[in-house]
Design a protein around this motif. Structure first.
Motif, short mmCIF file in Angstrom:
data_model
loop_
_atom_site.label_atom_id
_atom_site.label_comp_id
_atom_site.label_asym_id
_atom_site.label_seq_id
_atom_site.Cartn_x
_atom_site.Cartn_y
_atom_site.Cartn_z
N SER A 91 0.83 -1.21 0.00
CA SER A 91 0.00 0.00 0.00
C SER A 91 0.86 1.26 0.00
N VAL A 92 2.14 1.12 0.37
CA VAL A 92 3.02 2.29 0.41
C VAL A 92 3.37 2.70 -1.02
N GLU A 93 3.17 3.99 -1.33
CA GLU A 93 3.37 4.44 -2.70
C GLU A 93 4.76 5.00 -2.97
N THR A 94 5.48 5.36 -1.90
CA THR A 94 6.84 5.89 -2.09
C THR A 94 7.83 5.01 -1.34
N PRO A 95 8.17 3.87 -1.91
CA PRO A 95 9.06 2.93 -1.23
C PRO A 95 10.52 3.40 -1.27
N LEU A 96 11.34 2.70 -0.52
CA LEU A 96 12.79 2.90 -0.58
C LEU A 96 13.35 1.82 -1.50
N VAL A 97 14.08 2.25 -2.54
CA VAL A 97 14.66 1.29 -3.49
C VAL A 97 16.17 1.27 -3.33
N PHE A 98 16.73 0.06 -3.22
CA PHE A 98 18.18 -0.12 -3.04
C PHE A 98 18.84 -0.41 -4.38
N LEU A 99 19.96 0.28 -4.62
CA LEU A 99 20.73 0.07 -5.85
C LEU A 99 22.13 -0.40 -5.48
N HIS A 100 22.52 -1.51 -6.05
CA HIS A 100 23.74 -2.22 -5.65
C HIS A 100 25.01 -1.61 -6.26
N PRO A 101 26.17 -1.96 -5.72
CA PRO A 101 27.44 -1.53 -6.31
C PRO A 101 27.82 -2.42 -7.50
N VAL A 102 28.95 -2.14 -8.13
CA VAL A 102 29.39 -2.91 -9.30
C VAL A 102 29.35 -4.41 -9.01
N SER A 103 29.88 -4.77 -7.88
CA SER A 103 30.06 -6.18 -7.60
C SER A 103 28.81 -6.86 -7.04
N GLY A 104 27.81 -6.09 -6.70
CA GLY A 104 26.71 -6.68 -5.94
C GLY A 104 25.58 -7.23 -6.77
N ARG A 105 24.70 -7.92 -6.09
CA ARG A 105 23.45 -8.36 -6.68
C ARG A 105 22.32 -7.88 -5.76
N ALA A 106 21.10 -8.13 -6.16
CA ALA A 106 19.97 -7.65 -5.36
C ALA A 106 20.01 -8.21 -3.94
N GLY A 127 4.01 9.82 8.04
CA GLY A 127 2.83 10.65 8.22
C GLY A 127 2.66 11.71 7.15
N THR A 128 3.61 11.80 6.19
CA THR A 128 3.48 12.73 5.07
C THR A 128 3.14 11.91 3.82
N PRO A 129 2.80 12.56 2.72
CA PRO A 129 2.51 11.79 1.50
C PRO A 129 3.74 11.05 0.97
N TYR A 130 4.92 11.37 1.48
CA TYR A 130 6.14 10.75 0.98
C TYR A 130 6.61 9.60 1.86
N SER A 131 5.78 9.17 2.77
CA SER A 131 6.20 8.16 3.72
C SER A 131 6.49 6.82 3.04
N ALA A 132 7.56 6.18 3.48
CA ALA A 132 7.88 4.83 2.99
C ALA A 132 7.32 3.79 3.94
N ASN A 133 6.53 4.26 4.91
CA ASN A 133 6.04 3.40 5.97
C ASN A 133 4.52 3.52 6.04
N ASP A 134 3.85 2.42 6.31
CA ASP A 134 2.39 2.53 6.37
C ASP A 134 1.87 2.68 7.79
N ASN A 135 2.78 2.69 8.77
CA ASN A 135 2.33 2.85 10.15
C ASN A 135 2.06 4.30 10.47
N ILE A 136 1.16 4.51 11.37
CA ILE A 136 0.94 5.87 11.86
C ILE A 136 2.06 6.17 12.86
N PRO A 137 2.78 7.27 12.66
CA PRO A 137 3.93 7.53 13.53
C PRO A 137 3.51 7.82 14.97
N ILE A 138 4.44 7.58 15.89
CA ILE A 138 4.18 7.93 17.28
C ILE A 138 4.15 9.45 17.37
N THR A 139 3.14 9.96 18.00
CA THR A 139 3.12 11.41 18.21
C THR A 139 3.07 11.68 19.70
N GLU A 140 3.15 12.95 20.02
CA GLU A 140 3.22 13.27 21.45
C GLU A 140 1.85 13.20 22.10
#
Lengths: 300, 208
Positions: free
Chosen positions: A45-60, A287-300
């Protein structure tokens, strides 16, 4: 092929491979390319995920520790390994197609070494041809200019070299594992060495070509970036400190996630610290539209 | 060692909520103070390059959540700490009493190799307040009983003693880091063979 290094045989890695499906995503119609290798974890459901890009030697697979930990904390995290692309522009077009295919409009990018360079080029590319798609960058042991590499004149010939020679070129950049005296760093090197064995000639040749052909990041072409974290290690790794200074200069407002040690692959050797820094980096978007997390953040 | 390696020093600030941990860090690094209180969630850090006795070091200062319910990031930030700053509010006896607990917490989580001589620095913050309830003498006594920890009375609001405190913090952290390096150098010298098989699982090879 059987793998014998300690990370390959760890219960953590075995569990990752058993539970997270590897997707092969072929984008070009001709079918000559074998396609992107992608692990997609965490809530879809998260629309702005974090994508990892590997180095020369790496794989996914090199980011399996981040995928396991962050997905369990509610982040959508994806590791993407590209098929052979022979130029930065080709790579950027390919990555753009991949995001379109996966229906991802905006991303946070984590790039290690060459992956970090490509991540920055993609910020430029998406700004120019489309609209800014990258919300934030997390660059690990990365660089802003390929002219730092010694093979730049030979780069045009890489496509012709046999895999064995190319492997040797990559391995020569690894500090010898014995110089570290640190079990976790040694394990991370062993793991990477085994992964290199599984890469094809075309994989290696194309990545080294991109890595060594003259190209540099042009920050004035970047738009839309909301946050940058630069990670590096204070012990020996393939890139020296002048390169670090350059990237610091390029991003004067970046958060500096420096580690005392970790070698070339801190995401493997210092995964809990890297995961902590990643959470700090991503948390401000919760908690913003750019969240990579679907949890509601802890607030005060 | 002919060339001096660049040094990264990790400093961790602990103490009850609202004693001024974040304010102290902000005052030291950004020279800013705000009266508005915002609880820290989990942990965050700032970095600053400083000179310590003609050596350039990078201070990585970790500010942590005083309230337990905000401690969501695990304990990875304790790893490799070189100095721990214990903060209390001179107008809050409760926060002073908690120092023992924070010190223990640190020693358990970070498990430094030499707990008795690990550098702690104690700060009595909000020294600008009129209604102080923890006397300087009482605080100094506590520090004395813990192997003579350095003690500073600070005001993040008025920037009193903040720089001085952090200079001591950096210096003590550097001394600690150098100690650890000496320690770590030792096994490197006595490498017995090129074989790595015996590295960690010596017991597997034992015939007895």
């Amino acid at each position: 092929m059987s793998y014998s290094s300690r990370i390959f045989q760890s219960p953590e890695y075995v569990s990752f491979r058993c539970n997270v499906p590897l997707k092969q995503i072929v984008l070009d119609e001709t079918g000559t390319n074998k396609g992107w290798r992608v692990y997609d974890t965490g809530p879809r459901s998260v629309e702005t995920p974090l994508v990892f890009l590997h180095p020369v030697s790496g794989r996914a697979e090199v980011f399996f520790k981040q995928l396991l930990t962050l997905s369990s904390k509610g982040y959508r995290v994806i590791s993407a390994e590209n098929p052979p692309y022979w130029s930065v522009t080709e790579w950027c077009e390919g990555f753009m197609q991949l995001l379109d295919h996966m229906d991802i409009k905006q991303v946070h990018l984590f790039g290690a070494s060459l992956g970090g360079f490509l991540a920055q080029k993609f910020v430029e590319f998406s700004t120019i041809v489309h609209q800014p798609r990258v919300i934030s960058l997390f660059l690990c042991n990365s660089f802003t200019d390929t002219s730092i590499f010694k093979y730049k004149d030979a780069a045009v010939l890489f496509w012709i070299l046999p895999a064995m020679v190319l492997r040797k070129m990559v391995l020569s950049n690894f500090a010898s594992r014995e110089t570290f005296y640190d079990t976790q760093i040694m394990d991370s090197i062993d793991f990477m060495v085994e992964l290199i064995e599984s890469l094809s000639q075309a994989d290696l040749a194309s990545r080294l070509t991109i890595n060594c052909l003259n190209s540099r990041v042009n920050k004035s072409l970047m738009r839309g970036l909301k946050s940058v974290t630069l990670m590096d290690v204070f012990d020996d790794y393939a890139l020296g400190s002048p390169i670090k200074e350059n990237i610091y200069k390029e991003y004067p407002d970046a958060k500096l996630a420096q580690l005392k040690s970790g070698g070339n692959f801190p995401y493997l050797s210092r995964s809990d610290e890297v995961n902590l820094h990643l959470q700090i980096h991503l948390r401000k978007f919760n908690g913003t539209p750019y969240s990579a997390n679907d949890n509601i953040p802890i607030t005060e | 060692m002919a060339t001096r390696k660049k040094v990264l020093l990790k400093v961790i600030i602990l103490g009850d909520s609202s004693v001024g941990k974040t304010s102290l860090m902000n005052q030291y690094i950004n020279k800013k103070f705000t009266n508005q209180y915002k609880a820290t969630i989990g942990a965050d850090f700032l970095t600053k390059e400083v000179m310590v006795d003609d050596r350039i070091v990078t201070l990585q200062i970790w500010d942590t959540a005083g309230q337990e319910r905000f401690q969501s990031l695990g304990v990875a930030f304790y790893r490799g700490a070189d100095c721990c700053v214990l903060v209390f509010d001179v107008a809050s006896p409760g926060s002073f009493k908690s120092l023992d607990g924070w010190r223990d917490e640190f020693l358990i989580q970070a498990s430094p190799s030499n707990p008795d001589h690990f550098p702690f620095v104690v700060l009595g913050n909000k020294a600008d307040l009129e209604n102080r309830t923890v006397s300087t003498k009482r605080a100094q006594q506590w520090c004395q009983n813990k192997n003579g920890l350095p003690y500073f009375e600070t005001s993040a609001k008025e920037a009193t003693n903040v720089d001085q405190a952090f200079i001591t913090i950096a210096r003590n952290a550097l001394a600690q880091d150098t100690d650890v390096e000496l320690y770590n150098d030792f096994p490197e010298q006595i490498k017995l063979s090129g074989s790595t098989e015996n590295r960690s699982s010596g017991s597997d090879n034992c015939a007895c």
